[in-house]
Scaffold this motif. Structure first.
Motif, PDB file in Angstrom:
ATOM      1  N   SER A   1      21.715  27.893   6.860  1.00  0.00           N
ATOM      2  CA  SER A   1      21.627  27.266   5.703  1.00  0.00           C
ATOM      3  C   SER A   1      22.534  26.194   5.365  1.00  0.00           C
ATOM      4  O   SER A   1      22.175  24.922   5.043  1.00  0.00           O
ATOM      5  CB  SER A   1      21.722  28.175   4.338  1.00  0.00           C
ATOM      6  OG  SER A   1      21.422  27.508   3.140  1.00  0.00           O
ATOM      7  N   GLU A   2      23.859  26.238   5.773  1.00  0.00           N
ATOM      8  CA  GLU A   2      24.758  25.173   5.805  1.00  0.00           C
ATOM      9  C   GLU A   2      24.420  23.978   6.833  1.00  0.00           C
ATOM     10  O   GLU A   2      24.557  22.830   6.231  1.00  0.00           O
ATOM     11  CB  GLU A   2      26.389  25.751   6.150  1.00  0.00           C
ATOM     12  CG  GLU A   2      26.800  26.713   5.131  1.00  0.00           C
ATOM     13  CD  GLU A   2      28.125  27.233   5.466  1.00  0.00           C
ATOM     14  OE1 GLU A   2      28.736  26.950   6.716  1.00  0.00           O
ATOM     15  OE2 GLU A   2      28.822  28.051   4.522  1.00  0.00           O
TER      16      GLU A   2
ATOM     17  N   GLU B 194      23.698  32.246   6.002  1.00  0.00           N
ATOM     18  CA  GLU B 194      24.478  31.171   5.488  1.00  0.00           C
ATOM     19  C   GLU B 194      24.866  30.249   6.339  1.00  0.00           C
ATOM     20  O   GLU B 194      24.859  29.052   5.904  1.00  0.00           O
ATOM     21  CB  GLU B 194      25.716  31.893   4.571  1.00  0.00           C
ATOM     22  CG  GLU B 194      25.457  32.807   3.412  1.00  0.00           C
ATOM     23  CD  GLU B 194      26.909  33.515   2.780  1.00  0.00           C
ATOM     24  OE1 GLU B 194      27.854  33.008   3.574  1.00  0.00           O
ATOM     25  OE2 GLU B 194      26.843  33.923   2.014  1.00  0.00           O
TER      26      GLU B 194
ATOM     27  N   HIS C 135      19.834  17.964   5.306  1.00  0.00           N
ATOM     28  CA  HIS C 135      18.824  17.767   4.113  1.00  0.00           C
ATOM     29  C   HIS C 135      19.416  18.382   2.824  1.00  0.00           C
ATOM     30  O   HIS C 135      19.147  19.636   2.730  1.00  0.00           O
ATOM     31  CB  HIS C 135      17.418  18.184   4.692  1.00  0.00           C
ATOM     32  CG  HIS C 135      17.096  17.863   5.891  1.00  0.00           C
ATOM     33  ND1 HIS C 135      16.487  16.633   6.017  1.00  0.00           N
ATOM     34  CD2 HIS C 135      16.872  18.383   6.962  1.00  0.00           C
ATOM     35  CE1 HIS C 135      16.155  16.417   7.253  1.00  0.00           C
ATOM     36  NE2 HIS C 135      16.488  17.392   8.059  1.00  0.00           N
ATOM     37  N   SER C 136      20.020  17.595   1.866  1.00  0.00           N
ATOM     38  CA  SER C 136      20.875  18.215   0.848  1.00  0.00           C
ATOM     39  C   SER C 136      19.807  18.985   0.011  1.00  0.00           C
ATOM     40  O   SER C 136      20.322  19.819  -0.973  1.00  0.00           O
ATOM     41  CB  SER C 136      21.640  17.189   0.219  1.00  0.00           C
ATOM     42  OG  SER C 136      20.769  16.207  -0.410  1.00  0.00           O
ATOM     43  N   LEU C 137      18.712  18.548  -0.381  1.00  0.00           N
ATOM     44  CA  LEU C 137      17.719  19.041  -1.204  1.00  0.00           C
ATOM     45  C   LEU C 137      17.186  20.378  -0.841  1.00  0.00           C
ATOM     46  O   LEU C 137      16.398  21.077  -1.691  1.00  0.00           O
ATOM     47  CB  LEU C 137      16.546  17.845  -1.755  1.00  0.00           C
ATOM     48  CG  LEU C 137      17.042  16.892  -2.286  1.00  0.00           C
ATOM     49  CD1 LEU C 137      15.595  16.070  -2.219  1.00  0.00           C
ATOM     50  CD2 LEU C 137      17.836  16.996  -3.336  1.00  0.00           C
TER      51      LEU C 137
ATOM     52  N   ILE D  20      21.342  22.148   4.821  1.00  0.00           N
ATOM     53  CA  ILE D  20      22.040  21.289   3.790  1.00  0.00           C
ATOM     54  C   ILE D  20      22.877  20.146   4.308  1.00  0.00           C
ATOM     55  O   ILE D  20      22.685  18.873   3.709  1.00  0.00           O
ATOM     56  CB  ILE D  20      22.694  22.128   2.983  1.00  0.00           C
ATOM     57  CG1 ILE D  20      22.047  23.265   2.412  1.00  0.00           C
ATOM     58  CG2 ILE D  20      23.481  21.313   1.669  1.00  0.00           C
ATOM     59  CD1 ILE D  20      22.791  24.279   1.437  1.00  0.00           C
ATOM     60  N   SER D  21      23.291  20.175   5.477  1.00  0.00           N
ATOM     61  CA  SER D  21      24.258  19.200   5.784  1.00  0.00           C
ATOM     62  C   SER D  21      23.284  17.835   6.343  1.00  0.00           C
ATOM     63  O   SER D  21      23.912  16.574   6.241  1.00  0.00           O
ATOM     64  CB  SER D  21      25.311  19.589   6.932  1.00  0.00           C
ATOM     65  OG  SER D  21      24.295  19.710   8.134  1.00  0.00           O
TER      66      SER D  21
ATOM     67  N   GLN E  50      17.795  23.619  -0.567  1.00  0.00           N
ATOM     68  CA  GLN E  50      18.985  24.736  -0.824  1.00  0.00           C
ATOM     69  C   GLN E  50      18.153  26.003  -0.370  1.00  0.00           C
ATOM     70  O   GLN E  50      17.078  26.233  -0.585  1.00  0.00           O
ATOM     71  CB  GLN E  50      19.276  24.654  -2.259  1.00  0.00           C
ATOM     72  CG  GLN E  50      19.951  23.372  -2.715  1.00  0.00           C
ATOM     73  CD  GLN E  50      21.259  23.354  -2.206  1.00  0.00           C
ATOM     74  OE1 GLN E  50      21.788  24.413  -1.791  1.00  0.00           O
ATOM     75  NE2 GLN E  50      21.710  22.040  -2.175  1.00  0.00           N
ATOM     76  N   GLY E  51      18.910  26.920   0.275  1.00  0.00           N
ATOM     77  CA  GLY E  51      18.182  28.266   0.469  1.00  0.00           C
ATOM     78  C   GLY E  51      17.420  28.251   1.699  1.00  0.00           C
ATOM     79  O   GLY E  51      17.082  29.427   1.828  1.00  0.00           O
TER      80      GLY E  51
END
Length: 229
Positions: A203-204, A200, A210-212, A207-208, A214-215
Motif C-alpha cells: 500500500s505504501e 502495508e 498515486h496518493s489518492l 500511495i507513493s 488509499q488502502g
C-alpha cells in the motif's frame, strides 16, 4: 357471311401489326433484361474491386520471403537489448528467458499447433514451424503489449494472417499453463498475519505513486485495451 377480300386484307394487316407490337415488346424485354444483368455485373465487379482495395491483410508476396531469416523480430532478438524488449513486449530479457525455460519452450516443441487437418494427438514437428519457441513467445507478447493491427505483426514476423492467428491462439494457451507453474507469477492475497505486513508495504508503494489510492495493495498503469466500433 363470307369475308370479302377487303376484310381479309384488313384482318391480316391487324394481325401483322399485333405481331410487330409483340416483337417490339419482346425486344424491349430482352433489352431491359440485358441492361439489368450488365448493371448487376458492374456492381459486383465494383464491390470486388472495393474489397480488394480495403483488404486488411498482406499476402505472401507482400512479406519478407523467409520467416526464418532477417525479420524485424529476429533483428530485435539478436540485438539482446533490454530497452527494446521492454518497449515492445513490456518485459526484460531476464523475464523473457525465465518464461521460455520454465516450460514455454518445452510445451511449444512438444505440443501440436491447432490446425483443421492435424490431429492434436499427433507428433509435433517444431523444425517445420515458421517460428521457434522464442518467436512464438515474442509474437504473443507483442500482441498482448501493443495495440496494433495484425497486419503489423505480419510484417514484423513475416507471417500470413492464418498463421498469425493460429500461432497467437496456440501461444496464449501454453503461456497461461507456463505462468501457472512459475512462482513469481503466482497471484495471491497479501500476507497480513506475519511480522512483515506485506499489505502495508504494498500500500505504501502505491500511495507513493498515486496518493489518492488509499488502502490499495496493487495498481496497474499503461493498460492498453482494444476498442471496436
Amino acid at each position: 357471311m363470307a369475308n370479302s377480300p377487303r376484310n381479309l386484307q384488313v384482318k391480316l394487316m391487324r394481325q401483322l401489326d399485333e405481331e410487330d407490337k409483340r416483337e417490339d415488346e419482346l425486344e424491349d424485354t430482352y433489352l431491359f433484361a440485358a441492361t439489368l444483368i450488365t448493371c448487376i455485373k458492374l456492381e459486383w465487379m465494383l464491390e470486388l474491386h472495393t474489397k480488394a482495395q480495403h483488404q486488411s491483410y498482406l499476402c505472401r508476396p507482400d512479406l519478407l520471403p523467409n520467416p526464418h531469416t532477417a525479420t524485424s523480430w529476429q533483428i530485435l532478438q539478436e540485438g539482446h537489448n533490454d530497452r527494446a524488449y521492454i518497449v515492445t513486449m513490456e518485459i526484460d530479457i531476464r523475464t523473457f528467458e525465465l518464461i521460455l525455460s520454465s516450460g514455454f519452450k518445452q510445451r511449444w516443441e512438444k505440443s501440436t499447433i491447432d490446425h483443421t487437418n492435424i490431429s492434436l494427438a499427433g507428433v509435433s514437428r517444431p523444425h517445420c514451424q515458421f517460428l521457434d519457441a522464442a518467436g512464438g513467445l515474442g509474437l504473443v507478447l507483442y500482441w498482448l503489449s501493443l495495440i496494433m493491427h495484425k497486419i503489423t505483426l505480419q510484417q514484423i514476423f513475416a507471417l500470413i494472417p492464418s498463421t498469425v492467428n493460429r500461432y497467437i491462439a496456440f501461444s496464449l494457451r501454453i503461456l497461461l499453463k507456463t505462468l501457472k507453474d512459475i512462482p513469481q507469477a503466482n497471484i495471491s492475497w497479501p500476507d497480513q498475519v506475519t511480522k512483515y505486513n506485506e499489505f502495508e508495504k504494498l500500500s505504501e508503494i502505491v500511495i507513493s505513486h498515486h496518493s489518492l489510492l488509499q488502502g490499495a495493495f496493487g495498481s496497474i498503469d499503461g493498460l492498453n485495451l482494444p476498442c471496436q466500433v
